[in-house]
Scaffold this motif. Structure first.
Motif, mmCIF file in Angstrom:
data_model
loop_
_atom_site.group_PDB
_atom_site.id
_atom_site.type_symbol
_atom_site.label_atom_id
_atom_site.label_comp_id
_atom_site.label_asym_id
_atom_site.label_seq_id
_atom_site.Cartn_x
_atom_site.Cartn_y
_atom_site.Cartn_z
ATOM 1 N N GLU A 174 0.772 -1.203 -0.034
ATOM 2 C CA GLU A 174 -0.108 -0.059 0.021
ATOM 3 C C GLU A 174 0.935 1.120 0.001
ATOM 4 O OE1 GLU A 174 -0.320 -2.513 1.968
ATOM 5 O OE2 GLU A 174 -2.539 -3.076 2.368
ATOM 6 N N LEU A 175 2.080 1.149 0.554
ATOM 7 C CA LEU A 175 3.142 2.261 0.429
ATOM 8 C C LEU A 175 4.234 2.352 -0.647
ATOM 9 C CD1 LEU A 175 3.009 3.222 4.360
ATOM 10 C CD2 LEU A 175 1.856 4.225 2.393
ATOM 11 N N SER A 176 3.919 1.315 -1.639
ATOM 12 C CA SER A 176 5.042 1.410 -2.448
ATOM 13 C C SER A 176 4.806 2.402 -3.697
ATOM 14 C CB SER A 176 5.111 0.077 -2.909
ATOM 15 O OG SER A 176 5.996 -0.274 -4.153
ATOM 16 N N PRO A 177 5.498 3.300 -4.043
ATOM 17 C CA PRO A 177 5.346 4.299 -4.997
ATOM 18 C C PRO A 177 5.026 3.630 -6.368
ATOM 19 C CG PRO A 177 7.660 4.574 -4.506
ATOM 20 C CD PRO A 177 7.149 3.442 -3.651
ATOM 21 N N SER A 178 4.172 4.679 -7.110
ATOM 22 C CA SER A 178 4.290 4.154 -8.546
ATOM 23 C C SER A 178 5.064 4.848 -9.518
ATOM 24 C CB SER A 178 2.516 4.191 -8.998
ATOM 25 O OG SER A 178 2.132 5.495 -8.690
ATOM 26 N N PHE A 179 5.314 5.924 -8.823
ATOM 27 C CA PHE A 179 6.223 6.935 -9.667
ATOM 28 C C PHE A 179 7.319 7.748 -8.750
ATOM 29 C CE2 PHE A 179 3.322 10.142 -8.461
ATOM 30 C CZ PHE A 179 4.010 11.274 -7.924
ATOM 31 N N ILE A 180 8.501 8.140 -9.464
ATOM 32 C CA ILE A 180 9.582 8.789 -8.763
ATOM 33 C C ILE A 180 10.035 9.908 -9.116
ATOM 34 C CG2 ILE A 180 12.024 8.317 -7.789
ATOM 35 C CD1 ILE A 180 11.492 5.395 -7.441
ATOM 36 N N GLU A 181 10.201 10.953 -8.349
ATOM 37 C CA GLU A 181 10.764 12.293 -9.040
ATOM 38 C C GLU A 181 11.914 12.394 -8.044
ATOM 39 O OE1 GLU A 181 11.127 16.012 -10.930
ATOM 40 O OE2 GLU A 181 9.989 14.487 -11.360
ATOM 41 N N VAL A 182 13.296 12.456 -8.968
ATOM 42 C CA VAL A 182 14.499 12.608 -8.557
ATOM 43 C C VAL A 182 15.070 13.969 -8.529
ATOM 44 C CG1 VAL A 182 16.920 11.942 -8.894
ATOM 45 C CG2 VAL A 182 15.131 10.365 -9.342
ATOM 46 N N SER A 183 15.035 14.754 -7.399
ATOM 47 C CA SER A 183 15.365 15.936 -7.569
ATOM 48 C C SER A 183 16.839 16.317 -7.427
ATOM 49 C CB SER A 183 14.620 16.915 -6.293
ATOM 50 O OG SER A 183 15.130 16.447 -5.022
ATOM 51 N N GLU A 184 17.277 17.505 -7.759
ATOM 52 C CA GLU A 184 18.922 17.785 -7.696
ATOM 53 C C GLU A 184 19.066 19.010 -6.882
ATOM 54 O OE1 GLU A 184 20.951 15.896 -8.959
ATOM 55 O OE2 GLU A 184 19.773 14.547 -10.156
ATOM 56 N N ALA A 185 20.322 19.162 -6.518
ATOM 57 C CA ALA A 185 20.516 20.234 -5.530
ATOM 58 C C ALA A 185 20.869 21.459 -6.533
ATOM 59 C CB ALA A 185 21.588 19.998 -4.734
ATOM 60 N N GLY A 186 20.703 22.549 -5.944
ATOM 61 C CA GLY A 186 21.128 23.782 -6.761
ATOM 62 C C GLY A 186 22.280 24.147 -6.435
ATOM 63 N N ASP A 187 22.821 25.241 -7.170
ATOM 64 C CA ASP A 187 24.155 25.874 -7.087
ATOM 65 C C ASP A 187 24.482 26.097 -5.382
ATOM 66 O OD1 ASP A 187 24.175 25.810 -9.679
ATOM 67 O OD2 ASP A 187 23.591 28.029 -9.938
#
Length: 675
Positions: A221-234
């Motif tokens: 029930e808590l397994s994601p169907s999509f993933i957003e990989v964020s990046e760090a800024g400057d």
């Protein structure tokens, strides 16, 4: 769900203006882009009941909170009405989360569970239908139970809802899943109940350490169907900056493990002097902070007395008796430093301060005079505070305005907690069973600290520095794989040195591919009806360019092509997609393009075992020859099986693969139920 035309709403515009001032136009645009990507996968509020479950995978202290607040702002401008922000069971973290959300959003007012109960229910029922309401809730049984009950009082079950589960991997996964005939753990049960309360919602997990989440079964029930990989800024300084080459850079200094033993000795709670490396670390901090104060005062005409605050962190034990020992030591250090600076003769503290100055001043972009620096230190050293962050302490870091803030890390130190301008870290919390997620979250030295990097130093044992290097390699590999949209149920890490997460949250059906080991399918496809003659002919043609029964150098891309050509009837331990993904990663990560091919086209008249498929394909001699081959690259072994019907085959020949994994790669862990 598409919000592209609705990015100029009142809440987004308000937050975007603040972020542009804080992190620049480029950084603010990146935050909005990540929030937009996530909201694109949320249900459309006007289209009726639906739900979505995703994961935001960030970096330690890289601005995930900004993305969370932008998601809420964007959703509020586009029809969502209820926003639930779940935090770790930590009062300090809840307050920090509440304050940041309060300052970030224009039309939606945030509440905690306790503050909700002080308001008029009739008013809140009207507000949630109009402007909307945000609720910051700790993940404990009492608060979650109260949250679910209050949602029903608000009649909010039918409202478009955003649930954000911050640090989702540490509290909320089912810790009973390895136990047979056992109910889910209590927090997990309440989170699942909360999720099922709403007809239309986005449930978003947020973490920088998703190892446990990625290993969950797809049907969980808590397994994601999509993933957003964020990046760090400057300006971001991460584990990679500090530890990928820790033996050569100036930022990392080693602690002798015997010094940690002395400091964590419960039989000796009163110390006369200071262990050598700890004293060195303390002096580096005082000099580094004084350099920053001296330089920054020149460019500010007038400012608040408490505007410049710098931190020193020591984290060596979870025991409160040791925290009290360190508290006494650090409080005594304040007076010892003042006395040492007032003394006209040489002493150990003055010597250590001068040594720290000689090193740190090398990296300054302007000339600094030591006497002026010492004068600054002596003037401000009285503005000195010590804080303990453990379960018995109610203090928060915002309680102190001291210029020199010394923090003693305990169990309250960790996820989500931001430390103001942390210059020096003394970390020696050793464990015999290190975990990627736990050690990563102790890395409070990460963050937007580039402007302070010249005076930043991390004191650790060499073993812990190696753990952090492995974690850095693992994180870079995993992020690269997920950004390519490959299987998000695959983990790459060095299994011999450090485990991914705590065993209780890992499902039972987890497989491991180990470096240097040989794997093969239980049974390749051998039946005529599946076109196996054509497959065999194509592989014969491909192999005709190479000599048989010798280790031929080939491109790893050729190995991948051959593996993909061979259809499998019964996989056993052979997970083709995982293996291909691993080999592709290996090529890119290690910049190695070639492996080896060994094949035998003469044909094996092996008999099919009707229960176990093909018995051992390689003789003991051949197995040893492949396994011990003196090159680290992957080796693909192919044997042609003569498909005699009297041997229980289908009258056509076919190929059987075996792969020796590279010996210099990382071990591979994956959920068997998801591949």
């Amino acid at each position: 769900m598409e919000f592209q035309s609705l990015q100029n709403g009142i809440n987004v515009s308000y937050l975007l203006e603040d972020l542009t001032e804080e992190i620049g136009e480029k950084g603010a645009a990146t935050v909005l882009r990540h929030a937009q990507n996530i909201l694109d996968k949320a249900p459309e509020p006007k289209l009726g009941p639906n739900q979505s479950l995703g994961l935001l995978y960030g970096l330690i202290q890289s601005g995930k909170t900004n993305i969370i607040n932008m998601i809420i702002s964007l959703a509020a401008d586009n029809g969502y009405k209820l926003f639930i922000l779940l935090t770790d069971n930590n009062n300090a973290l809840q307050k920090q989360t509440y304050d940041r959300l309060h300052d970030s959003i224009e039309t939606v007012f945030p509440y905690t569970i306790s503050s909700l109960k002080k308001e008029s229910l009739n008013m809140l029922q009207a507000v949630v239908q109009n402007e909307g309401i945000a609720i910051v809730c700790k993940k404990n049984v009492s608060d979650l139970q109260g949250l679910i009950e209050y949602i029903k009082l608000l009649n909010a079950q039918n409202l478009p809802t955003i649930i954000i589960d911050d640090e989702a991997d540490v509290v909320g996964l089912n810790t009973n899943q390895r136990l047979e005939n056992t109910s889910p753990s209590s927090i997990n049960k309440y989170l699942v109940n909360l999720k099922s309360t709403f007809l239309l919602h986005l449930y978003l997990q947020v973490t920088a350490t998703p190892q446990a989440i990625l290993l969950q079964d797809n049907g969980n029930e808590l397994s994601p169907s999509f993933i957003e990989v964020s990046e760090a800024g400057d300006g971001y300084v991460g584990i990679d900056t500090l530890f990928s080459d820790h033996k050569k850079n100036e930022y990392v200094k080693y602690i002798n493990s015997k010094e940690i033993d002395i400091l964590t000795d419960e039989t000796n709670l009163f110390m006369d002097g200071y262990p050598e490396t700890l004293l060195e670390a303390l002096c580096y901090f005082l000099i580094g902070a004084s350099i920053k104060i001296t330089k920054e005062e020149r460019f500010r005409r007038r400012r608040s007395k408490n505007e410049l605050q710098f931190s020193f962190l020591i984290h060596i034990s979870p025991l409160q008796t040791i925290h009290e020992k360190l508290n006494s030591l650090l409080l005594r250090f304040k007076s010892d430093v003042y006395e040492a600076l007032s003394d006209t003769t040489d002493n150990e503290i003055k010597s250590k301060l001068h040594a720290a100055f000689l090193e740190l001043s090398q990296f300054s972009d302007e000339k600094i005079h030591y006497p002026d620096l010492i004068a600054t230190l002596k003037r401000y050293v009285k503005d000195y505070d010590v804080k303990m962050l453990n379960s018995s302490s109610e203090t928060t870091l915002t309680d102190s305005k001291a210029k020199f803030l010394f923090i003693i890390g305990g169990n309250k130190l960790g996820r989500g907690l931001t430390i103001p301008r942390l210059l020096t870290t003394y970390y020696g919390r050793y464990t015999s069973a290190p975990k990627i997620d736990t050690i990563s979250q102790h890395a409070r030295m990460c963050g937007y600290r580039e402007k302070d990097l010249d005076v930043t130093r991390v004191f650790v044992t060499e073993e812990i520095a190696d753990w952090l290097r492995v974690i850095s390699d693992h994180d870079k590999a995993q992020r690269k794989i997920l950004k390519k949209k490959e299987s998000h149920k695959v983990l790459y890490f060095d299994y011999n040195k450090i485990d991914p997460t705590r065993p209780a949250v890992i499902p039972n059906f987890v497989g491991v591919y180990s470096t240097g080991q040989i794997y093969m399918p239980k049974l390749p496809q051998y039946e005529k009806v599946n076109g196996i003659q054509t497959v065999t002919s194509n592989i014969d043609t491909e192999l005709s360019n190479y000599c048989q029964e010798s280790f031929e150098v080939v491109d790893i891309k050729t190995i991948i092509k051959l593996i993909e050509l061979i259809p499998i009837k019964e996989e056993g331990s052979w997970k083709k997609d995982v293996i291909v993904s691993y080999l592709d990663w290996y090529v890119n990560h290690y910049n190695k393009q070639q492996g080896y091919l060994f094949y035998n086209i003469k044909g094996s008249k092996i008999t099919r075992n009707l229960n176990r498929g093909i018995p051992s394909l390689l003789s003991e001699q051949m197995y040893a020859k492949v396994k011990n081959f003196n090159d680290s690259a992957p080796i693909l072994v192919l044997y042609k099986i003569i498909g005699l019907k009297e041997k229980h085959w289908d009258g056509v020949d076919f190929w059987m693969p075996a792969l020796r994994f590279p010996t210099d790669g990382m071990h591979l862990l994956f959920n068997l139920n998801n591949v």
